[in-house]
Scaffold this motif. Structure first.
Motif, short mmCIF file in Angstrom:
data_model
loop_
_atom_site.label_atom_id
_atom_site.label_comp_id
_atom_site.label_asym_id
_atom_site.label_seq_id
_atom_site.Cartn_x
_atom_site.Cartn_y
_atom_site.Cartn_z
N LYS A 13 -60.68 18.87 -44.38
CA LYS A 13 -61.54 20.05 -44.28
C LYS A 13 -60.68 21.10 -43.60
O LYS A 13 -60.77 21.34 -42.39
N GLN A 17 -68.34 21.68 -42.32
CA GLN A 17 -68.07 20.31 -41.88
C GLN A 17 -67.73 19.35 -43.02
O GLN A 17 -66.94 18.42 -42.82
N GLU A 18 -68.32 19.53 -44.18
CA GLU A 18 -68.21 18.53 -45.24
C GLU A 18 -67.20 18.96 -46.31
O GLU A 18 -67.12 20.13 -46.67
N GLU A 19 -66.47 17.98 -46.82
CA GLU A 19 -65.46 18.27 -47.84
C GLU A 19 -66.15 18.57 -49.18
O GLU A 19 -66.88 17.73 -49.71
N TYR A 23 -73.49 22.42 -53.11
CA TYR A 23 -72.98 23.05 -51.89
C TYR A 23 -73.13 24.57 -51.94
O TYR A 23 -73.37 25.21 -50.91
N THR A 46 -63.99 19.04 -36.82
CA THR A 46 -64.35 18.20 -37.96
C THR A 46 -63.77 16.81 -37.79
O THR A 46 -62.92 16.56 -36.94
N SER A 63 -61.23 9.76 -51.81
CA SER A 63 -62.28 10.24 -50.90
C SER A 63 -62.36 9.39 -49.64
O SER A 63 -61.95 8.22 -49.60
N LYS A 123 -71.84 18.43 -57.58
CA LYS A 123 -71.67 18.41 -56.13
C LYS A 123 -71.35 19.80 -55.60
O LYS A 123 -71.93 20.26 -54.60
N GLU A 166 -65.12 8.26 -48.42
CA GLU A 166 -66.08 7.19 -48.67
C GLU A 166 -65.40 5.96 -49.27
O GLU A 166 -65.59 4.83 -48.80
N ARG A 180 -73.06 22.77 -42.67
CA ARG A 180 -72.52 21.76 -43.59
C ARG A 180 -71.30 22.28 -44.34
O ARG A 180 -70.35 21.53 -44.59
#
Length: 513
Positions: free
Chosen positions: A289, A412-414, A372, A438, A258, A368, A260, A409
């Motif tokens: 993405k 934009q977010e994986e 989403y 992105t 990831s 998760k 993060e 979102r």
């Protein structure tokens, strides 16, 4: 050594291949629940604390238990790797390469067995598991040949009477932290690339798929890899991972996972520790993405097939998976309808039964993705799927949301699951602008018959792997070196001619005659 040739994948609509994988599943079922020790310098070490691996499609089925390393055992592994490096670095490159070629042959003979382990431990459908094993074989075959190529001194320019060379030498001890989503292929590629270049390896496999890594250690041992070159130390990222990333004797860190975790590793590795006499290298692949652009005037049936294949192969749990479709307004509605029709026809269930799509990897991923999906219901229009159920395994339906805005979102977010966001654009300029909005830049596709639009994507679409008139997944070792930039990572291009240089130092030699 014969030239590299891509390992073929199998067609499971053929009865002989279907029977072969089912027989392999029976073999694996007979071995479920076994324990696997740490391997440090060839020594098997049992610990009290264990990692329990479960089948994500059947939560009450234990795949195996694995001993769990701590800081003390990580330090033991480091000292063994440092000592082993003194001799391993002196091996001829051809002899190191031959170990990889032999390991590839062993995996090829056990191909269905390794596929079956992934069906159970990683929740991979048959075709995805087979492709994973093929890629692992490819990595070993390809990197062996690349090491032989790089082992030859490079002739340089020289003044009369001088002789100049440039050659590559190994670096030291590397920490390899692979992902769970390609539990054989990427784990294997990251490990053998570091080892064939003459380095020694501390392998901390993903906690979701440690049994497959233990099985691969058996292959390396059978192939003749000396003890201590690759040390198998499953453990906590917060304990073992951080300790080894920070260690002053760690020479490089190879990570796939990831954003993060990758950025955290990058930051920690940058700090020079007491006693450290080098700057650590970090090779990081951190996700994507990924967008498929669909232009007007194209075959929409084929475009829909490309989208579905790229979005739902392995339940979207690929960093290259299509999670965004940006379509020209002229074709948007028809493309959406065709994609929804195909997605609804996909079979979802236990991979061992031959379903197209299995579970997501664990409870954390399930929660998760479910979150989403709920976000998507507020941001867009749910047109397919949206259901999820973890009563027996971690299953999520193939899901499509329509009419998303570029900065939503879901755009934009994986998500890392079987969820696709559709977005409409009025022009190609707008399509390309959305594609690049992105923080990731891994893979992308343009489906178009307009040569100017294709040329613009070649120049301006910000991705490490660009595909034209096909889906955005399915890179092949030696064919499409894989990696991206921006927050997708260091663009090391795994499976390419430059990749091994990440684990080598260049040295020049000049002699005056």
């Amino acid at each position: 050594m014969i030239p590299y040739k891509h390992e073929p994948t199998l067609d499971f609509s053929k009865e002989e291949n279907k029977k072969a994988i089912q027989e392999a599943q029976k073999l694996v079922e007979s071995e479920l629940g076994k324990h696997y020790d740490l391997i440090i310098g060839g020594e098997r070490i049992t610990t009290e604390e264990k990692i329990v691996s479960i089948n994500p499609a059947k939560k009450d089925q234990v795949i195996g238990t694995v001993s769990k390393a701590n800081k003390e055992l990580a330090e033991k592994a480091m000292q063994v790797a440092l000592e082993t490096f003194k001799t391993w670095r002196t091996w001829d490159a051809r002899d190191r390469a031959d170990i990889l070629i032999r390991a590839a042959a062993i995996v090829r003979r056990r191909k269905h067995e390794f596929s079956a382990w992934m069906v159970y431990e990683a929740g991979k459908p048959w075709a995805e598991a087979d492709g994973d094993v093929s890629e692992a074989i490819d990595f070993m075959e390809y990197y062996a040949r690349q090491m032989i190529r790089l082992s030859k001194p490079q002739e340089m320019l020289a003044e009369p009477g001088d002789h100049n060379e440039l050659f590559y030498q190994p670096m030291g001890v590397g920490v390899v932290i692979p992902p769970w989503n390609f539990p054989l292929a990427i784990m294997c590629g990251m490990t053998v690339s570091a080892a064939v270049t003459g380095n020694t390896v501390l392998l901390k496999p993903a906690s979701n798929t440690p049994v497959i890594a233990a099985k691969f250690m058996e292959v390396l041992e059978e192939a003749g890899m000396p003890p201590g070159v690759v040390n198998y130390i499953p453990g906590s990222g917060a304990e073992v991972g951080d300790y080894l990333v920070d260690h002053p004797k760690t020479r490089f860190v190879s990570f796939t996972g990831s954003r993060e975790v990758g950025t955290r590793i990058y930051e920690r590795a940058a700090k020079v520790q007491p006693g450290q006499i080098w700057l650590k290298r970090v090779v990081a692949e951190m996700g994507g993405k990924d967008t498929i652009l669909v232009d007007k005037g194209v075959d929409l049936d084929q475009a829909a097939r490309d989208i579905v294949g790229a979005a739902y192969g392995y339940a979207g749990q690929k960093c290259s998976a299509c999670s965004r479709v940006v379509a020209h307004a002229d074709v948007y509605d028809e493309l959406l309808a065709k994609t929804v029709e195909l997605a609804k026809a996909l079979s979802v269930g236990e991979p061992k039964d031959g379903n197209y799509m299995g579970p997501v990897i664990d409870k954390g991923a399930f929660d998760k993705i479910a979150e989403y999906i709920e976000i998507g219901k507020n941001e867009g229009r749910l047109v397919c799927g949206g259901g999820y159920d973890d009563s027996k395994g971690f299953f999520v339906e193939p899901t499509i949301f329509a009419d998303l805005k570029p900065n939503d979102r879901l755009m934009q977010e994986e998500i890392f699951g079987p969820v696709v966001a559709f977005c409409k654009a009025e022009s190609f300029d707008e399509m390309l602008e959305i594609a690049n909005n992105t923080e990731y830049a891994l893979t992308g596709s343009i489906i178009s018959n307009d040569r100017e639009h294709i040329a613009r994507c070649r120049r301006d679409f910000e991705v490490g792997n660009l595909y034209v008139n096909r889906g955005c997944t399915g890179s092949v070792v030696g064919y499409q070196p894989f990696g991206g930039f921006k927050m997708s990572g260091t663009d090391a291009k795994a499976g390419g001619p430059d990749y091994l240089q990440n684990f080598l130092e260049a040295k020049t030699y000049t002699e005056k005659f």
